[in-house]
Design an enzyme around this catalytic site. Structure first.
Site, PDB file in Angstrom:
ATOM      1  N   PRO A   2       0.787  -1.320  -0.019  1.00 14.23           N
ATOM      2  CA  PRO A   2       0.122  -0.007  -0.013  1.00 14.23           C
ATOM      3  C   PRO A   2       0.755   1.520   0.098  1.00 14.23           C
ATOM      4  O   PRO A   2       1.653   1.374   0.868  1.00 14.23           O
ATOM      5  CB  PRO A   2      -0.792  -0.286   1.465  1.00 14.23           C
ATOM      6  N   GLU A   3       0.766   2.158  -0.988  1.00 17.97           N
ATOM      7  CA  GLU A   3       1.231   3.575  -1.070  1.00 17.97           C
ATOM      8  C   GLU A   3       0.438   4.289  -0.466  1.00 17.97           C
ATOM      9  O   GLU A   3      -0.552   4.204  -0.059  1.00 17.97           O
ATOM     10  CB  GLU A   3       1.880   3.648  -2.656  1.00 17.97           C
TER      11      GLU A   3
END
Ligand code: ZN
Length: 271
Positions: A2-3
């Site tokens: 997850p960014e």
């Protein structure tokens, strides 16, 4: 992994279900995440109201009247809103159960994530206090990049990925923003003009905003019992397209490694 756009999408997706809710119980099935989950979290949080769900860098913050939960999704973490009675599966490590019968469930197969508690302002927490500005806020701009890069010889790509300079510019977004700005990823950070940094700062904001907008279409997944929530494919111009033609000039894109990360760019369009 997850960014920033996925974490922002997560915050927006769960906030309507969690804000204003009072914690009934916290169930910890596996406390060994990146750091040990506080043993007394159930006692600490029971009967507290979650006032606000927000994000700082890639940390989710759950604000109560007496302290803040700091939650990081690590490499593989995800959060989901479920009915209280839904049975836990493998890797469902923590449940936050609310008085209204809903459940916020933290799943993390690789367990690099974190769930922490602080009674101090979260901005003063050791994980957060040295972070650079948020890329989407107005205190991040070309002037900020220009001022902090003088005399720096690091590649500009590494410079914009440094969380002390600006948070949330992961490898994909660094590649995309440098292409959009026409800047060669290996160029020394200290050799780039103010005008080009102004363009680059705008491109970083655009690339992240676009990703968040595309993520908005997946929000329903946070209340879906099936499937993997939140992480989305995006339309990428250079990342993952080495050897394919540049969308602007048809030159075949080049791949190099900078700081051991895949770096794809166009030798025609980026200088
Ligand atoms: Zn090109």
């Amino acid at each position: 992994m997850p960014e920033l756009p996925e974490v922002e999408t997560t915050a927006r997706g769960i906030a309507p279900h969690v804000e204003g809710q009072t914690v009934k119980q916290v169930i910890i099935r596996q406390p060994q995440l990146r750091w040990l989950v506080p043993e007394n979290l159930n006692g600490t949080l029971t009967n507290l109201n979650i006032r606000l769900v927000s994000r700082r860098a890639k940390y989710l913050l759950f604000t109560t009247d007496v302290g803040t939960i700091i939650l990081h999704l690590g490499m593989s973490g995800s959060l989901r809103i479920l009915p209280e009675e839904k049975t836990a599966d493998k890797h469902d490590h923590i449940d936050f159960i609310f008085n209204n019968g809903t459940l916020l469930r933290y799943n993390d197969p690789r367990r690099f994530g974190a769930v922490l508690w602080t009674t101090f302002p979260p901005a003063e927490h050791s994980l957060l206090k040295d972070l650079g500005p948020e890329p989407l806020l107005s205190d991040f701009d070309g002037n900020h990049l220009y001022q902090h890069s003088r005399k720096r010889t690091v590649p500009v790509k590494s410079f914009i990925m440094d969380s002390h300079i600006v948070v949330g510019v992961g490898n994909i977004y660094a590649n995309e923003a440098l292409f959009m700005a026409g800047i060669h990823p290996s160029r020394h950070a200290g050799k780039i003009s103010l005008a080009r940094y102004q363009r680059l700062a705008g491109c970083i904001k655009t690339v992240l905003q676009n990703a968040i907008q595309q993520g908005g279409t997946t929000l329903r997944n946070f209340v879906n019992e099936a499937g993997n929530p939140g992480y989305f494919k995006q339309q990428l111009r250079v990342y993952g397209r080495a050897g394919l033609p540049c969308i602007q000039c048809l030159q075949l894109l080049t791949e190099i490694r900078i700081a051991n990360r895949s770096t794809v760019f166009c030798i025609n369009c980026q200088h």
